[in-house]
Design an enzyme around this catalytic site. Structure first.
Site, PDB file in Angstrom:
ATOM      1  N   ARG B  41       0.858  -1.195   0.000  1.00 28.85           N
ATOM      2  CA  ARG B  41       0.000   0.000   0.000  1.00 28.85           C
ATOM      3  C   ARG B  41       0.890   1.238   0.000  1.00 28.85           C
ATOM      4  O   ARG B  41       1.311   1.716   1.040  1.00 28.85           O
ATOM      5  CB  ARG B  41      -0.901  -0.014   1.239  1.00 28.85           C
ATOM      6  CG  ARG B  41      -1.819   1.188   1.358  1.00 28.85           C
ATOM      7  CD  ARG B  41      -2.767   1.041   2.560  1.00 28.85           C
ATOM      8  NE  ARG B  41      -3.529   2.255   2.774  1.00 28.85           N
ATOM      9  CZ  ARG B  41      -3.071   3.323   3.427  1.00 28.85           C
ATOM     10  NH1 ARG B  41      -1.868   3.329   3.954  1.00 28.85           N
ATOM     11  NH2 ARG B  41      -3.829   4.393   3.561  1.00 28.85           N
ATOM     12  N   SER B 112     -12.552  -3.380   2.300  1.00 29.11           N
ATOM     13  CA  SER B 112     -12.692  -2.746   3.607  1.00 29.11           C
ATOM     14  C   SER B 112     -14.166  -2.516   3.903  1.00 29.11           C
ATOM     15  O   SER B 112     -14.916  -2.073   3.030  1.00 29.11           O
ATOM     16  CB  SER B 112     -11.981  -1.391   3.630  1.00 29.11           C
ATOM     17  OG  SER B 112     -10.619  -1.545   3.316  1.00 29.11           O
ATOM     18  N   LYS B 141      -3.432   6.200   8.891  1.00 29.41           N
ATOM     19  CA  LYS B 141      -4.318   6.518   7.779  1.00 29.41           C
ATOM     20  C   LYS B 141      -5.171   7.709   8.182  1.00 29.41           C
ATOM     21  O   LYS B 141      -6.212   7.567   8.821  1.00 29.41           O
ATOM     22  CB  LYS B 141      -5.187   5.290   7.478  1.00 29.41           C
ATOM     23  CG  LYS B 141      -5.612   5.230   6.042  1.00 29.41           C
ATOM     24  CD  LYS B 141      -6.427   3.987   5.730  1.00 29.41           C
ATOM     25  CE  LYS B 141      -6.977   4.099   4.315  1.00 29.41           C
ATOM     26  NZ  LYS B 141      -8.171   3.302   4.121  1.00 29.41           N
TER      27      LYS B 141
END
Lengths: 227, 227
Positions: B41, B112, B141
């Site tokens: 990611r 998610s 995040k």
């Protein structure tokens, strides 16, 4: 699709370029005005990818209705899921060979190039056309490098080992068109010169006329000999 | 590949999470420590996509050597060109059904979800596993929503119409593992709890032990009955 492409006037645009107007409406007016190709380039607009997909679907439908080739910037996955006619990648984006592998042999693959070396490599790796620029200074793309001028188009046109269509991009307005076409470009790509104008249709009409005038009046694509 | 997936300890990471260390080295140590799954990611790290592809190739090779499934976050095109074992998408990313179409039936698709409704939709549209969170508060995040707590896992686990593997994500450290697993998660996904630690191997060992202890000692995946 590839054979049918006309590069004369190429609109590159996302919602960030439309001054708050609906991009579908702006595109529709630009098509009325005579653009020949459209690239969906959504960058730093604040849209999520999911919203970008939605907007892309609307723009894609309009292009299909109006028979304008629809190219996606940067993301091969978006190009595939929107069933785009092509993908455009920059030098920092997906490597050309890998982009080609992802989109298959039939979609158009455009590559940005500033130099003969970059152009030659793009050609070797499967590009169908080149976007050469930034020709002039531009505020649209803050990460664009220093202007390379129309001379870069002439140089690439002359030295490329095999002919490829070339569009000039970067800060091109009506006044700049003739120089770009005379340098050997098949067309001009613009963002704000259409999408940023109060009347996108009128802006497109004027640009298209300038391209046709320059192409008719001078060497360049018309006089181009693919030996 | 799908049948072989173990969700116990899932490392999610890009170069922005490694405190200036080579992500390949951090991943190698994390594998030594016992992670069972890896997601690449790369977000807001300043790498161009072309650099991201390069780094992805190195991480992908390591995962292949060490037999750790390699999942790519967000970009289906990157997943395809790196021949990833899977793709993970968030609620703002590619729509699940379209992501599935792009990656084909055999690659793993993770989604998610924060709520039963999101989980149910993901299930319906082709998800192979769910990342449920943020469970706890997290600095990794910035756009993550408010923590939903381990109770959200229990609720999704109980109310989902058909069983799907679940990993908890968001602010989970060694102390938080037991609660997440006891709520019914098959494993935990972490970023900084491994990649941000001075000794990623040791951090992974401790997390893995915590997962195994909790899974052995309590209901959850071990006691899960897929009726």
């Amino acid at each position: 699709m590839k054979g049918a492409i006309r590069y004369s006037l190429y609109l590159v645009m996302g919602s960030q370029d439309c001054r708050g107007r609906d991009p579908v409406r702006v595109l529709d007016q630009a098509i009325d005005g005579g653009i020949t190709l459209f690239q969906f380039r959504e960058k730093n607009s604040g849209l999520t990818l999911r919203e970008t997909v939605s907007l892309g679907e609307r723009l894609r439908s309009l292009c299909r209705e109006r028979n304008i080739p629809f190219i996606v910037n940067d993301r091969a996955d978006l190009a595939l899921l929107l069933d785009a006619d092509g993908l455009h990648v920059g030098q920092d984006d997906l490597p050309v060979r890998q982009a080609r592998r992802l989109i298959g042999p039939h979609r158009l693959l455009g590559v940005s190039a500033e130099t003969v070396e970059e152009a030659e490599q793009a050609l070797r790796e499967g590009a169908d056309y080149l976007g050469v620029g930034p020709i002039y200074a531009t505020a649209t793309k803050p990460d664009a490098g220093k202007p390379i001028g129309p001379g870069a188009i002439a140089e690439i046109r002359q030295r490329l080992s095999s002919p490829l269509p070339i569009v000039g991009i970067g800060g091109i307005d009506v006044a700049g068109v003739a120089e770009v076409i005379r340098a050997g470009a098949d067309g001009v790509a613009v963002v704000s010169a259409i999408a940023g104008k109060p009347d996108p249709r009128k802006a497109a009409v004027e640009l298209r006329q300038a391209v046709e005038r320059a192409a008719g009046a001078a060497p360049g694509p018309a006089g181009f000999d693919p030996r």
